[in-house]
Each structure stands twice: as C-alpha cells, then as structure tokens.
Design a protein around this motif. Structure first.
Motif, mmCIF file in Angstrom:
data_model
loop_
_atom_site.group_PDB
_atom_site.id
_atom_site.type_symbol
_atom_site.label_atom_id
_atom_site.label_comp_id
_atom_site.label_asym_id
_atom_site.label_seq_id
_atom_site.Cartn_x
_atom_site.Cartn_y
_atom_site.Cartn_z
ATOM 1 N N GLU A 96 0.760 -1.273 0.120
ATOM 2 C CA GLU A 96 0.012 -0.173 0.195
ATOM 3 C C GLU A 96 0.897 1.160 -0.144
ATOM 4 O O GLU A 96 0.361 2.287 -0.643
ATOM 5 C CB GLU A 96 -0.829 0.152 1.095
ATOM 6 N N ALA A 97 2.182 1.269 0.555
ATOM 7 C CA ALA A 97 2.909 2.264 0.427
ATOM 8 C C ALA A 97 3.928 2.489 -0.680
ATOM 9 O O ALA A 97 4.349 3.489 -0.505
ATOM 10 C CB ALA A 97 3.760 2.554 2.091
ATOM 11 N N ARG A 98 3.769 1.546 -1.494
ATOM 12 C CA ARG A 98 4.610 1.655 -2.411
ATOM 13 C C ARG A 98 4.604 3.040 -3.373
ATOM 14 O O ARG A 98 3.388 3.251 -3.904
ATOM 15 C CB ARG A 98 4.723 0.213 -3.447
ATOM 16 N N MET A 99 5.617 3.710 -3.617
ATOM 17 C CA MET A 99 5.574 4.796 -4.351
ATOM 18 C C MET A 99 5.882 4.333 -6.063
ATOM 19 O O MET A 99 6.352 3.364 -6.246
ATOM 20 C CB MET A 99 6.543 5.921 -3.921
ATOM 21 N N PRO A 100 5.171 5.262 -6.688
ATOM 22 C CA PRO A 100 5.834 5.001 -8.221
ATOM 23 C C PRO A 100 7.304 5.247 -8.369
ATOM 24 O O PRO A 100 7.757 5.964 -7.567
ATOM 25 C CB PRO A 100 4.825 5.877 -9.114
ATOM 26 N N ALA A 101 7.776 4.631 -9.488
ATOM 27 C CA ALA A 101 9.113 5.359 -10.045
ATOM 28 C C ALA A 101 8.602 6.135 -11.262
ATOM 29 O O ALA A 101 7.736 5.718 -12.052
ATOM 30 C CB ALA A 101 9.988 4.132 -10.219
ATOM 31 N N ILE A 102 9.213 7.261 -11.251
ATOM 32 C CA ILE A 102 8.763 7.991 -12.596
ATOM 33 C C ILE A 102 9.896 8.783 -13.191
ATOM 34 O O ILE A 102 11.003 8.654 -12.725
ATOM 35 C CB ILE A 102 7.864 9.185 -12.154
ATOM 36 N N VAL A 145 15.779 7.795 -17.866
ATOM 37 C CA VAL A 145 14.620 6.924 -18.086
ATOM 38 C C VAL A 145 14.942 5.665 -17.481
ATOM 39 O O VAL A 145 14.092 4.744 -17.145
ATOM 40 C CB VAL A 145 13.683 7.165 -19.367
ATOM 41 N N VAL A 146 16.130 5.231 -18.160
ATOM 42 C CA VAL A 146 16.596 3.853 -17.999
ATOM 43 C C VAL A 146 16.681 3.447 -16.323
ATOM 44 O O VAL A 146 16.373 2.324 -15.988
ATOM 45 C CB VAL A 146 17.929 3.641 -18.565
ATOM 46 N N ALA A 147 17.284 4.423 -15.722
ATOM 47 C CA ALA A 147 17.051 4.109 -14.118
ATOM 48 C C ALA A 147 15.800 4.008 -13.631
ATOM 49 O O ALA A 147 15.566 3.133 -12.837
ATOM 50 C CB ALA A 147 17.744 5.386 -13.561
ATOM 51 N N ALA A 148 14.788 4.753 -14.109
ATOM 52 C CA ALA A 148 13.321 4.715 -13.611
ATOM 53 C C ALA A 148 13.088 3.322 -13.980
ATOM 54 O O ALA A 148 12.198 2.611 -13.275
ATOM 55 C CB ALA A 148 12.598 5.793 -14.194
ATOM 56 N N VAL A 149 13.198 2.797 -15.266
ATOM 57 C CA VAL A 149 12.629 1.537 -15.620
ATOM 58 C C VAL A 149 13.214 0.504 -14.682
ATOM 59 O O VAL A 149 12.836 -0.468 -14.295
ATOM 60 C CB VAL A 149 12.917 1.126 -17.020
ATOM 61 N N GLY A 150 14.576 0.891 -14.219
ATOM 62 C CA GLY A 150 15.376 -0.224 -13.361
ATOM 63 C C GLY A 150 14.556 -0.235 -11.993
ATOM 64 O O GLY A 150 14.576 -1.422 -11.642
ATOM 65 N N ALA A 151 14.063 0.923 -11.755
ATOM 66 C CA ALA A 151 13.369 0.813 -10.332
ATOM 67 C C ALA A 151 11.976 -0.061 -10.336
ATOM 68 O O ALA A 151 11.294 -0.128 -9.324
ATOM 69 C CB ALA A 151 13.176 1.948 -9.859
#
Length: 266
Positions: free
Chosen positions: A10-16, A232-238
C-alpha cells in the motif's frame, strides 16, 4: 499476504521519469498545471530521490543532505530565474539508505555542498511548491544504459519506504534544432522517436531500451548527446522486477523537437 507485506504494498511509491523543461517552464501555465496535477494524483512521498540529467559524475555521488543554495546551471537567462529558490529539507536518512543500497555496485562518493540543479528543482517547484518534502539528489555515474538499469534496480526498495524515485531529463533533447517560437512545427524525427519511446516503455521492452542508440528511429537528431535520455533507464530499473502498469501522465511536443512525455511506473 502478511500484514507487513500488505502495508509495504500500500505504501509503494511509483517510480517516474519526467521531462524537466528549462527555467522557462515556470512561466508555462499549462505545463506547470500538468506537473502539479500529476503530483496530486500520486501518493504523497516521504522523501524524493532525484536523478537529473544535469549531474553526471562518477562514481555515484550523493549531494547535499541539508538545505544549501541551488545550482543555477544555465546562462544568459533573465535575472528572475536566478532568484528562484527551493529550500526543501535535506534527507540524511535517505542518503544513508542510498549508500547502503548502492554500495554493492561500487564506491559511493559525497558532495555535501552540491545543491539541486535545475533538472531537479524546476519540476519540484511545480509539483511540490511548498518545498516541504526532503529531497536528495544523486549523480548519474555513467551514460551507459545497462549500469543505470542496475542502479535503478538497486534503488527499487526505496519505493516501499515512501520514496519517490525520479529520473529527470528529456526523451528528446536537441537544442540546436529547437524552434523557440510559439507556433513551431514539430519535426517528423521528433514525433517518430517519441512514438518509439512510448511503445517500448509501454511494453517494458528492456532489450530495445538498452539498445536504443541502434534501434530508435531518428536517434541522432533526437539525441546529439545522451545525458537527458538515460535517466529513464534508471526509472525503468526501479520498476523492472515489479509487474505494474505504465502510464504517460504528460505528453505532447514543444518547440518543434522536445517531447514532454513523462512516465509513471506503478
């Protein structure tokens, strides 16, 4: 699912990933409103980790963990843009956690006097104007996609700790080809590159993303240099190890060549 797991989920934040604009973005009412609405639609983060195109430095370097002056890394702009402030609290606890998570990948350095650059603070002024959320900026240690994917993957646990992981750049970034008039005609190569990115990201095609320099149409015009794309690649990695939706909260092209496309994972 156990109670702790449920709470984490429930606490999981998006990666953007967001298109951060230039300092001029702050005068673009429509774009400011889009960024503000996006922030309101997400859970409120406990803290924010910024990976900006405007700080490429190896090894991975952790920026200031207390409020220090901003980095006005732009030139010959009107004076008012050098008067913008964003006194967000530092995030020393997040810095310790980042050091812990990234340590296995290699040495982690510190730059305690390094403030937020405009790739970090300009979008934050629009999204969280109260400057009341702790912010930490970390350098991109390379422009090579594969290590950045692994960096994002290593940072992914932060999402379950209330941290908004943000890659900040532009999917297209060709200043020389930009048309700064309000009625600029969009270049076909920019449209094609933007569409390719949208397809690859929506399908979470990591192989294509990592090989974007060879596979993406119009890449040489879209990206004469690559520092604005690779966040954006780092965001995808997350997001890579989580089966979650991909959304594009902001789209459209501006100045004929820049795509405003921003991405939310989760």
């Amino acid at each position: 699912m156990s109670e702790p797991q449920q709470q984490a989920r429930e606490a999981r934040m998006p990666a953007i990933f967001l298109a951060h604009g230039s300092p001029f973005l702050l005068d673009d009412r429509a774009w400011v409103a889009e960024l503000g609405a996006w922030a309101q639609a997400m859970p409120r983060p406990r803290s924010i980790l910024m990976l900006s195109a405007h700080w490429v430095d190896a090894p991975v370097t952790i920026g200031a963990t207390e409020t220090v002056p901003l980095v006005y890394d732009f030139y010959n702009f009107p004076e008012k843009y050098y008067q913008v402030t964003y006194p967000a609290p530092g995030a020393p606890a997040l810095a310790r956690r980042v050091r812990e998570l990234l340590g296995p990948l290699g040495r982690v350095a510190e730059a305690p006097g390094r403030g937020l650059d405009h790739g970090a603070y300009v979008p934050l002024v629009c999204m969280y104007p109260g400057a009341d959320i702790p912010v930490l900026q970390v350098s991109l240690p390379t422009l090579s996609p594969a290590p950045l994917l692994e960096m994002g993957r290593a940072l992914a646990p932060l999402r379950d700790e209330g941290v908004l992981v943000v890659g900040s750049g532009f999917l297209t970034h060709n200043l020389r080809a930009a048309d700064w008039r309000g009625d600029a005609v969009t270049q076909p190569w920019a449209t094609e590159f933007d569409a390719w990115c949208a397809d690859v990201l929506a399908r979470r095609d990591v192989d294509a993303l990592l090989d974007y320099r060879a596979r993406a149409p119009g890449v040489r015009m879209a990206l004469p240099t690559h520092e604005h794309f690779v966040p954006v690649v780092a965001a995808v990695g997350a997001s890579i190890d989580v089966g979650e939706r991909v959304a594009f909260p902001i789209t459209g092209l501006t100045y004929g060549t820049f795509t405003k496309r921003s991405v939310q994972f989760g």
